[in-house]
Motif scaffolding. Sequence first.
Motif, PDB file in Angstrom:
ATOM      1  N   ASN A  38      50.104  30.082  40.034  1.00 37.01           N
ATOM      2  CA  ASN A  38      51.014  30.548  39.383  1.00 37.01           C
ATOM      3  C   ASN A  38      51.183  30.761  37.845  1.00 37.01           C
ATOM      4  O   ASN A  38      51.061  29.809  37.262  1.00 37.01           O
ATOM      5  N   ARG A  39      51.294  32.123  37.414  1.00 36.82           N
ATOM      6  CA  ARG A  39      51.057  32.341  36.121  1.00 36.82           C
ATOM      7  C   ARG A  39      52.094  31.915  35.233  1.00 36.82           C
ATOM      8  O   ARG A  39      51.922  31.998  33.858  1.00 36.82           O
ATOM      9  N   ARG A  40      53.188  31.424  35.734  1.00 34.86           N
ATOM     10  CA  ARG A  40      54.079  30.822  34.858  1.00 34.86           C
ATOM     11  C   ARG A  40      54.001  29.302  34.404  1.00 34.86           C
ATOM     12  O   ARG A  40      54.622  28.869  33.920  1.00 34.86           O
ATOM     13  N   ASP A  41      53.031  28.839  35.222  1.00 31.67           N
ATOM     14  CA  ASP A  41      52.896  27.436  35.170  1.00 31.67           C
ATOM     15  C   ASP A  41      51.725  27.118  34.036  1.00 31.67           C
ATOM     16  O   ASP A  41      51.609  25.968  33.459  1.00 31.67           O
ATOM     17  N   PHE A  42      50.694  28.085  33.748  1.00 26.95           N
ATOM     18  CA  PHE A  42      49.546  27.709  32.929  1.00 26.95           C
ATOM     19  C   PHE A  42      49.087  28.560  31.875  1.00 26.95           C
ATOM     20  O   PHE A  42      49.270  29.839  31.952  1.00 26.95           O
ATOM     21  N   TYR A  43      48.730  27.924  30.931  1.00 28.02           N
ATOM     22  CA  TYR A  43      48.035  28.990  29.870  1.00 28.02           C
ATOM     23  C   TYR A  43      46.654  29.017  30.201  1.00 28.02           C
ATOM     24  O   TYR A  43      46.108  28.565  31.099  1.00 28.02           O
ATOM     25  N   LYS A  44      45.995  30.220  29.943  1.00 25.26           N
ATOM     26  CA  LYS A  44      44.743  30.567  30.261  1.00 25.26           C
ATOM     27  C   LYS A  44      43.818  31.276  29.000  1.00 25.26           C
ATOM     28  O   LYS A  44      44.460  31.753  28.176  1.00 25.26           O
ATOM     29  N   ILE A  45      42.618  30.715  29.312  1.00 25.71           N
ATOM     30  CA  ILE A  45      41.795  31.469  28.170  1.00 25.71           C
ATOM     31  C   ILE A  45      40.394  32.006  29.105  1.00 25.71           C
ATOM     32  O   ILE A  45      40.003  31.484  30.043  1.00 25.71           O
ATOM     33  N   CYS A  46      40.241  33.503  29.129  1.00 26.82           N
ATOM     34  CA  CYS A  46      39.285  33.896  29.681  1.00 26.82           C
ATOM     35  C   CYS A  46      38.266  34.895  29.073  1.00 26.82           C
ATOM     36  O   CYS A  46      38.676  35.772  27.813  1.00 26.82           O
ATOM     37  N   ILE A  47      37.038  34.951  29.295  1.00 29.63           N
ATOM     38  CA  ILE A  47      36.180  35.712  28.532  1.00 29.63           C
ATOM     39  C   ILE A  47      35.573  36.621  29.845  1.00 29.63           C
ATOM     40  O   ILE A  47      35.360  36.335  30.734  1.00 29.63           O
ATOM     41  N   ASN A  48      35.660  37.947  29.458  1.00 26.79           N
ATOM     42  CA  ASN A  48      35.451  39.026  30.624  1.00 26.79           C
ATOM     43  C   ASN A  48      34.655  40.122  29.899  1.00 26.79           C
ATOM     44  O   ASN A  48      35.029  40.649  28.828  1.00 26.79           O
ATOM     45  N   THR A  49      33.824  40.577  30.565  1.00 28.51           N
ATOM     46  CA  THR A  49      32.706  41.772  30.086  1.00 28.51           C
ATOM     47  C   THR A  49      32.882  42.855  31.316  1.00 28.51           C
ATOM     48  O   THR A  49      32.580  42.555  32.582  1.00 28.51           O
ATOM     49  N   SER A  50      33.644  43.926  31.116  1.00 31.92           N
ATOM     50  CA  SER A  50      34.152  45.087  32.030  1.00 31.92           C
ATOM     51  C   SER A  50      34.666  46.041  31.139  1.00 31.92           C
ATOM     52  O   SER A  50      34.938  46.044  30.051  1.00 31.92           O
TER      53      SER A  50
END
Length: 290
Positions: A38-50
């Motif tokens: 649930n994207r309202r519950d958590f902070y996110k850190i993401c590394i993405n190659t695209s």
Amino acid sequence: MKEQECNQTAEVGVSDLKLKGFKVYEINGEGSKIPTYNRRDFYKICINTSKSLVQYADRGIEIDGTVLFFGNPHIPYSWETLSKEYEGYACVFTEEFLKTSDRSESLAESPLFKIGGTPLFSLSAEQKVFIDAMFQRMIKEQETDYVFKDDLIRNYVNLMLHEAMKMQPAEHFFKHKNASSRITSLFLELLERQFPIETKNEPLALKTPQDYAQSLSVHVNHLNRSVKEVTGKPTTAHITERVISEAKALLQHTDWSIADIGYSLGFEYPSYFNNYFKRLTGTIPKSLRT
């Protein structure tokens, strides 16, 4: 085109996280199962190659390469992958997991997560190697039985935060005229400026959505609609969460009486504060006193 995201739209509960309030995982375009939340519950850190198109609040950016992304649970976003292949890592966590003190700065005020900030950073090959290594270490540590692994993982996350703050943000955002996003940003900044409470003799100045709307010179209905549209939560929920967080900090870190703490937070009578605190936390203020 695929909707592959550091953002996933299905939901899981906190109980699905490997640690209390934290999970790290690898993402790629070859069929690996990516955890959803649930994207309202958590902070996110993401590394993405695209090659991707990212929409974040009232802004958007096209990327082609490796980026580091910071997601705030109060800000809606989407991530559309335009390339056939993608790879990277992501972690999701609650603010409670990262904060070691109720008095420490809210993540929502961090330049990486705050509304109006820039959540995307283009990475060089050298930076990619470093950030990848941080995620790989967290993934490995997540599966161990080390007693203090949550502290160790917390250090890795903080290290990534500091590395990001030394970088220059991506410069290709385009701006949409969106009054809701602007008003919500002003509200959240004004809310945070009410704290911390420094004296028990002056009650909280702004207590209701009407108070904030008047201070921002907007109609309260417009404020409420904007905040709910951008964050997914009512204005009252943001105010309540911040008041309760400050109440806990004052109960744990000051010698003020419970009556004084209630008064400083805008409650005229101690019974009002006691009932409010118990209704929202399930316990009475006195229980936080050691």
